[in-house]
Enzyme design. Structure first.
Site, PDB file in Angstrom:
ATOM      1  N   GLU A  27      17.757  31.964   6.974  1.00 42.25           N
ATOM      2  CA  GLU A  27      18.316  30.731   6.410  1.00 42.25           C
ATOM      3  C   GLU A  27      18.188  30.793   4.889  1.00 42.25           C
ATOM      4  O   GLU A  27      17.268  31.442   4.360  1.00 42.25           O
ATOM      5  CB  GLU A  27      17.526  29.537   6.968  1.00 42.25           C
ATOM      6  CG  GLU A  27      18.005  28.194   6.447  1.00 42.25           C
ATOM      7  CD  GLU A  27      17.464  27.007   7.242  1.00 42.25           C
ATOM      8  OE1 GLU A  27      16.677  27.218   8.198  1.00 42.25           O
ATOM      9  OE2 GLU A  27      17.834  25.869   6.904  1.00 42.25           O
ATOM     10  N   ASN A  31      24.030  22.676  13.487  1.00 35.80           N
ATOM     11  CA  ASN A  31      22.605  22.928  13.711  1.00 35.80           C
ATOM     12  C   ASN A  31      21.864  21.613  13.949  1.00 35.80           C
ATOM     13  O   ASN A  31      21.971  20.694  13.137  1.00 35.80           O
ATOM     14  CB  ASN A  31      21.997  23.602  12.465  1.00 35.80           C
ATOM     15  CG  ASN A  31      20.498  23.796  12.591  1.00 35.80           C
ATOM     16  OD1 ASN A  31      20.039  24.635  13.366  1.00 35.80           O
ATOM     17  ND2 ASN A  31      19.721  23.017  11.850  1.00 35.80           N
ATOM     18  N   GLU A  32      21.152  21.537  15.046  1.00 32.62           N
ATOM     19  CA  GLU A  32      20.240  20.408  15.337  1.00 32.62           C
ATOM     20  C   GLU A  32      20.844  19.063  14.946  1.00 32.62           C
ATOM     21  O   GLU A  32      20.212  18.253  14.257  1.00 32.62           O
ATOM     22  CB  GLU A  32      18.889  20.627  14.641  1.00 32.62           C
ATOM     23  CG  GLU A  32      18.177  21.853  15.159  1.00 32.62           C
ATOM     24  CD  GLU A  32      16.738  22.012  14.678  1.00 32.62           C
ATOM     25  OE1 GLU A  32      16.309  21.289  13.761  1.00 32.62           O
ATOM     26  OE2 GLU A  32      16.042  22.882  15.239  1.00 32.62           O
ATOM     27  N   TYR A  44       9.462  25.433  18.688  1.00 34.36           N
ATOM     28  CA  TYR A  44       8.370  26.029  17.902  1.00 34.36           C
ATOM     29  C   TYR A  44       7.055  25.540  18.496  1.00 34.36           C
ATOM     30  O   TYR A  44       6.966  24.401  18.959  1.00 34.36           O
ATOM     31  CB  TYR A  44       8.456  25.591  16.444  1.00 34.36           C
ATOM     32  CG  TYR A  44       9.686  26.087  15.721  1.00 34.36           C
ATOM     33  CD1 TYR A  44       9.705  27.351  15.150  1.00 34.36           C
ATOM     34  CD2 TYR A  44      10.826  25.295  15.605  1.00 34.36           C
ATOM     35  CE1 TYR A  44      10.840  27.819  14.469  1.00 34.36           C
ATOM     36  CE2 TYR A  44      11.953  25.745  14.937  1.00 34.36           C
ATOM     37  CZ  TYR A  44      11.945  27.009  14.368  1.00 34.36           C
ATOM     38  OH  TYR A  44      13.060  27.474  13.703  1.00 34.36           O
ATOM     39  N   GLU A  63      16.420  29.473  18.002  1.00 33.84           N
ATOM     40  CA  GLU A  63      15.256  29.293  17.111  1.00 33.84           C
ATOM     41  C   GLU A  63      14.026  29.227  18.000  1.00 33.84           C
ATOM     42  O   GLU A  63      13.905  28.303  18.816  1.00 33.84           O
ATOM     43  CB  GLU A  63      15.367  28.014  16.268  1.00 33.84           C
ATOM     44  CG  GLU A  63      16.393  28.101  15.170  1.00 33.84           C
ATOM     45  CD  GLU A  63      16.312  26.944  14.174  1.00 33.84           C
ATOM     46  OE1 GLU A  63      15.203  26.429  13.924  1.00 33.84           O
ATOM     47  OE2 GLU A  63      17.381  26.561  13.657  1.00 33.84           O
TER      48      GLU A  63
HETATM   49  O1  AHR Z   1      13.597  27.299  10.994  1.00 37.32           O
HETATM   50  C1  AHR Z   1      13.245  26.228  10.184  1.00 37.32           C
HETATM   51  C2  AHR Z   1      14.018  24.963  10.553  1.00 37.32           C
HETATM   52  O2  AHR Z   1      13.625  24.531  11.822  1.00 37.32           O
HETATM   53  C3  AHR Z   1      15.502  25.114  10.674  1.00 37.32           C
HETATM   54  O3  AHR Z   1      16.146  24.988   9.454  1.00 37.32           O
HETATM   55  C4  AHR Z   1      15.887  24.001  11.587  1.00 37.32           C
HETATM   56  O4  AHR Z   1      17.031  24.270  12.332  1.00 37.32           O
HETATM   57  C5  AHR Z   1      14.649  23.795  12.441  1.00 37.32           C
HETATM   58  O5  AHR Z   1      14.288  22.454  12.502  1.00 37.32           O
END
Ligand code: AHR
Length: 504
Positions: free
Chosen positions: A27, A172-173, A244, A293
């Site tokens: 990114e 994205n998101e 994550y 991700e």
């Molecule tokens: O990877 C970091 C961030 O995490 C990304 O920009 C976003 O898509 C996610 O929330």
């Protein structure tokens, strides 16, 4: 010592892995691009200003696809800022990461970099401030051969041949309030549908990824996924998942080690949602999952006070414990190779990344580099489903969890069975008895272990090899049953040969 029994059968096949399962993500964020992949004047920089020391480590990870340019960044990005003579490109405020974006790197340069990295680009379009027309013009710029305004501009700017970017993310998101121009599910469904139609009219061969829930913690999860798929099912090839995992110090490592359970549940829920919408829309086609991700990531609430250029953002230092958890997660991805056809480790360089660079200096492999590299190298093939009996441990979040998380990959042409195992047990080694039955006799070639006395140990530029895998002595007698001891709190790669004269 605890004990575990496995039966591994040749014909219990989950699926063949897709190369794109081992992808990653870069990114415009912090130092991922500037001083990460690109640093003119760096001693290793090539004629385009790309750091060849970084490229060398990226090649070692063998990432066949790289998502770009975001992430949150893409929702405010004007792709036209990043084309043409660099001196004329505008400097913009990037609202996603409170940075100054100089646009020295744009789509053309990134395509060039990816070629050097032996990767394909997975391009994301802006569905925040961007319009369907912006997205379709980007496809025209990249993929149309010649004879139109945007394709001729690409040729004028030095790329005669089209980039032929195959995989495109529709935003994205977009469910996240942190996103520039967040949308409701119905708003996104409508906007993404019109964008998809226009993009496909320009290039019918592209594959599209719908933006799924940005995490299981979202109040809209998993309704978001159902609603947007009801708009988009016939137009898209994939739906995205993002997740994550961070350490929660109330859990005595147990929940953190068991993060793979959460990832499994997430995958099952989205797969079930896809199946539901497929049935509801009477569709004949399949939509696959793009887990584009995933990683271990603590400290997610960092705030940034000044408008910076190429300053550290999200530069997590990964320790041994993180690498163990990471190993458990990548096993989950491989074990779902029947549904997941793309996955992107987020991210690749400097920001929450396996590779870290020093501006003007050297590059470093973080702890998570190793499990990714091993699975990328040895985890491609037919994923098998062994029958496993293993002890369990009690976790707070997920109840009883097996102490062993694993994935087993058969590479028939290489006559190899590669098994990756995370031993989550915090007190005991585990002795595993493998029964290979239909394979006949097999030989253990290698047992590589990542473990150590200090879970908080990290690699640094001063001590870059503090945490790295080491080889354990093995019994190399061919046999249909093999026993191996997995140290407590360890990540293991076991490489067996199905050839009795061995020597892979
Ligand atoms: O990877 C970091 C961030 O995490 C990304 O920009 C976003 O898509 C996610 O929330």
């Amino acid at each position: 010592m605890k004990k575990s029994q496995w039966i591994i059968e040749k014909n219990y096949i989950i699926a063949q892995t897709e190369p794109r399962l081992f992808g990653s993500f870069i990114e415009h964020l912090g130092r991922a691009v500037y001083t990460g992949i690109y640093e003119p004047g760096h001693p290793t920089a090539d004629e385009q200003g790309f750091r060849t020391d970084t490229l060398e480590l990226v090649r070692q990870l063998n990432v066949p696809i790289i998502r770009y340019p975001g992430g949150n960044f893409v929702s405010g990005y004007r792709w036209t800022d990043g084309i043409g003579p660099v001196k004329d490109r505008p400097k913009r405020l990037d609202l996603a990461w409170k940075s100054i974006e100089t646009n020295e790197i744009g789509i053309d340069e990134f395509v060039d970099w990816c070629k050097k990295a032996n990767s394909e680009v997975m391009a994301a379009v802006n569905l925040g401030t961007g319009t369907p027309a912006d997205a379709s013009q980007l496809v025209e710029y990249c993929n149309h051969p010649a004879g139109s305004y945007w394709s001729d501009l690409r040729r004028k700017y030095g790329h005669e041949a089209p980039h032929n970017i195959k995989v495109w993310c529709l935003g994205n998101e977009m469910d996240g309030p942190w996103q520039i121009c967040t949308l409701t599910a119905a708003e996104y469904g409508k906007k993404a549908l019109e964008t998809a139609k226009m993009m496909r009219w320009v290039d019918p061969s592209i594959q599209l990824v719908a933006c799924g829930s940005s995490g299981t913690g979202m109040p809209t999860f998993p309704e978001w996924d159902r609603i947007i798929l009801e708009f988009l099912y016939e137009q898209v090839d994939f739906i995205s998942l993002h997740s994550y995992y961070g350490y929660d110090d109330s859990d005595n490592h147990g929940d953190f080690l068991a993060s793979f359970v959460d990832m499994d549940n997430f995958i099952h829920t989205i797969a079930a949602t896809v199946d539901y919408v497929k049935a509801k829309t009477r569709s004949k086609k399949n939509v696959y999952l793009s887990f584009d991700e995933w990683n271990v990531w603590a400290h997610r609430n960092e705030t940034f006070k000044t408008w910076d250029y190429a300053q550290p953002r999200l530069e997590q230092v990964y320790n041994l414990l993180d690498a163990l958890v990471f190993g458990g997660l990548i096993c989950s991805l491989v074990n779902h190779a029947d549904r997941i056809k793309i996955a992107c480790l987020a991210q690749l360089i400097n920001a929450i990344a396996p590779i870290v660079t020093q501006p003007g200096g050297s590059v470093l492999k973080q702890t998570i580099f190793y499990p990714f590299q091993q699975v990328s190298q040895y985890g491609r093939g037919q994923v098998l489903k062994p029958i496993i009996t293993a002890p369990k441990f009690e976790s707070k979040k997920y109840g009883d969890v097996p102490v062993l998380q694993s994935t087993t990959v058969y590479q028939e042409e290489k006559e190899a069975i590669n098994i990756f195992i995370l031993n989550c047990d915090q007190g005991d080694d585990v002795e595993v008895t493998f029964d290979f039955r239909s394979f006949g006799k097999v030989t253990l070639l290698e047992h590589v272990v990542l473990n150590g006395p200090d879970l908080s140990a990290v690699n640094s530029f001063e001590a870059p090899e503090t945490v790295k895998p080491h080889n354990q002595p093995v019994n190399s007698q061919p046999a249909a049953q093999q026993q191996v001891v997995l140290p407590k709190l360890s990540w293991n790669l076991l490489r067996f040969s199905t050839r009795t004269d061995s020597g892979i």
